[in-house]
Write a protein that holds these residues in place. Structure first.
Motif, PDB file in Angstrom:
ATOM      1  N   ASP A   1      24.649  77.700  41.386  1.00  7.95           N
ATOM      2  CA  ASP A   1      25.290  76.142  41.007  1.00  7.95           C
ATOM      3  C   ASP A   1      24.431  75.221  41.331  1.00  7.95           C
ATOM      4  O   ASP A   1      23.351  75.195  41.958  1.00  7.95           O
ATOM      5  CB  ASP A   1      26.558  75.774  41.479  1.00  7.95           C
ATOM      6  N   LEU A   2      24.727  73.736  41.054  1.00 11.01           N
ATOM      7  CA  LEU A   2      23.745  72.703  41.310  1.00 11.01           C
ATOM      8  C   LEU A   2      23.419  72.236  42.953  1.00 11.01           C
ATOM      9  O   LEU A   2      22.564  71.854  43.291  1.00 11.01           O
ATOM     10  CB  LEU A   2      24.302  71.332  40.702  1.00 11.01           C
ATOM     11  N   HIS A   3      24.340  73.129  43.530  1.00 11.76           N
ATOM     12  CA  HIS A   3      24.133  73.097  45.114  1.00 11.76           C
ATOM     13  C   HIS A   3      23.622  74.158  45.422  1.00 11.76           C
ATOM     14  O   HIS A   3      23.406  74.517  46.712  1.00 11.76           O
ATOM     15  CB  HIS A   3      25.575  72.889  45.974  1.00 11.76           C
TER      16      HIS A   3
ATOM     17  N   VAL B   1      21.424  65.380  42.491  1.00  9.38           N
ATOM     18  CA  VAL B   1      22.348  66.032  43.463  1.00  9.38           C
ATOM     19  C   VAL B   1      22.550  65.853  44.804  1.00  9.38           C
ATOM     20  O   VAL B   1      23.756  65.637  45.273  1.00  9.38           O
ATOM     21  CB  VAL B   1      21.806  67.704  43.478  1.00  9.38           C
TER      22      VAL B   1
ATOM     23  N   LEU C   1      26.627  64.507  40.130  1.00  9.70           N
ATOM     24  CA  LEU C   1      26.206  65.921  39.434  1.00  9.70           C
ATOM     25  C   LEU C   1      26.346  65.940  37.928  1.00  9.70           C
ATOM     26  O   LEU C   1      25.666  66.566  37.254  1.00  9.70           O
ATOM     27  CB  LEU C   1      27.360  66.961  39.931  1.00  9.70           C
TER      28      LEU C   1
ATOM     29  N   ALA D   1      22.803  64.951  37.006  1.00 14.98           N
ATOM     30  CA  ALA D   1      22.032  65.969  37.156  1.00 14.98           C
ATOM     31  C   ALA D   1      22.269  66.925  36.055  1.00 14.98           C
ATOM     32  O   ALA D   1      21.271  67.582  35.473  1.00 14.98           O
ATOM     33  CB  ALA D   1      22.532  66.736  38.459  1.00 14.98           C
ATOM     34  N   ARG D   2      23.662  67.238  35.705  1.00 14.00           N
ATOM     35  CA  ARG D   2      23.921  68.110  34.620  1.00 14.00           C
ATOM     36  C   ARG D   2      23.048  67.666  33.261  1.00 14.00           C
ATOM     37  O   ARG D   2      22.896  68.663  32.404  1.00 14.00           O
ATOM     38  CB  ARG D   2      25.394  68.298  34.619  1.00 14.00           C
TER      39      ARG D   2
END
Length: 197
Positions: free
Chosen positions: A122-124, A167, A172, A175-176
C-alpha cells in the motif's frame, strides 16, 4: 471487492505494458536520456522487472536506497512481456504445480525467465493480502528486453519523490491521484497457468 490473490496489475496500452526498475544514476540517467539501456547495462545477468509501482517503491525505498536512486518506467511490448511469461518458471518449488522437485529444478535451469509473487504494497509500503508479479529475465530474455522489447524509458524519480512527500505529509488522496493507473492486465489464463496454483 477483494482482489484475486494472483493477478497482474499494470499500466498498459493495446501494445505495451509499463514496468519499473531502479538504478544508480550512471545507468538510469543515460537510459532515460537515450530511451534505451546503455552498453554498460549488463545483459548477461538477471534483471527483475516489476509492473507494480508501489512494489518498486518498497524495493527501492522510494528511490533512496544506494544504487537505486534513479527510478525508471520502462514501456515494453506486450508481445515480449507475454513471451517472457510463457517461457518463465516459478522461482520456487510448488507441490501440486510441479511434478516433483527435480523436474522443477531442471525447468528453472533452462528457463530464460522466472516469476515470483510477492505481497503487493500500500502507500505506506505495508504488505497486502494479494500478490504482485516480479519477473526475472536472464540470458536471451534479458537481451530481448534491453534491445528488442523496450519501447521507451522515462525517469520518474521526481514523481516518486512527490508521491512520497504526500505520503509523509499524510495526504494520501493527493498521493493516490499521482499513482500510475494500474489495472488488471488481460493475460490469457493459459499464459499464467504454470505460474501459480
Amino acid at each position: 471487492m477483494a482482489q484475486p490473490k494472483y493477478q497482474i496489475r499494470a499500466l498498459h496500452t493495446n501494445s505495451t505494458i509499463t514496468v519499473y526498475q531502479a538504478y544508480a544514476p550512471d545507468i538510469g540517467l543515460p537510459a532515460a536520456q537515450e530511451k534505451r539501456f546503455p552498453a554498460v547495462w549488463q545483459r548477461d545477468r538477471m534483471t527483475w522487472i516489476k509492473p507494480s509501482f508501489l512494489w518498486m517503491m518498497y524495493r527501492s525505498g522510494w528511490g533512496t536506497k544506494e544504487g537505486q536512486e534513479t527510478v525508471l518506467a520502462v514501456e515494453i511490448s506486450r508481445e515480449g512481456f507475454e513471451w517472457a511469461l510463457e517461457h518463465a518458471c516459478l522461482s520456487h518449488y510448488e507441490h501440486g504445480l510441479h511434478a516433483d522437485r527435480a523436474t522443477w529444478k531442471r525447468q528453472l535451469k533452462r528457463a530464460p525467465a522466472r516469476v515470483q509473487w510477492d505481497p503487493e504494497r500500500d502507500l505506506h509500503l505495508q504488505p497486502l493480502a494479494h500478490r504482485s508479479l516480479q519477473l526475472g529475465l536472464a540470458g536471451e530474455a534479458a537481451h530481448f528486453y534491453a534491445d528488442k522489447w523496450t519501447v521507451s524509458i522515462t525517469d520518474i524519480t521526481s514523481l516518486t519523490h512527490k508521491i512520497h512527500a504526500h505520503v509523509q505529509d499524510g495526504d494520501l488522496d493527493a498521493a493516490r491521484q499521482l499513482l500510475p493507473r494500474e489495472r488488471p492486465y488481460p493475460a490469457n489464463e493459459g499464459v499464467l497457468a504454470h505460474l501459480h496454483q
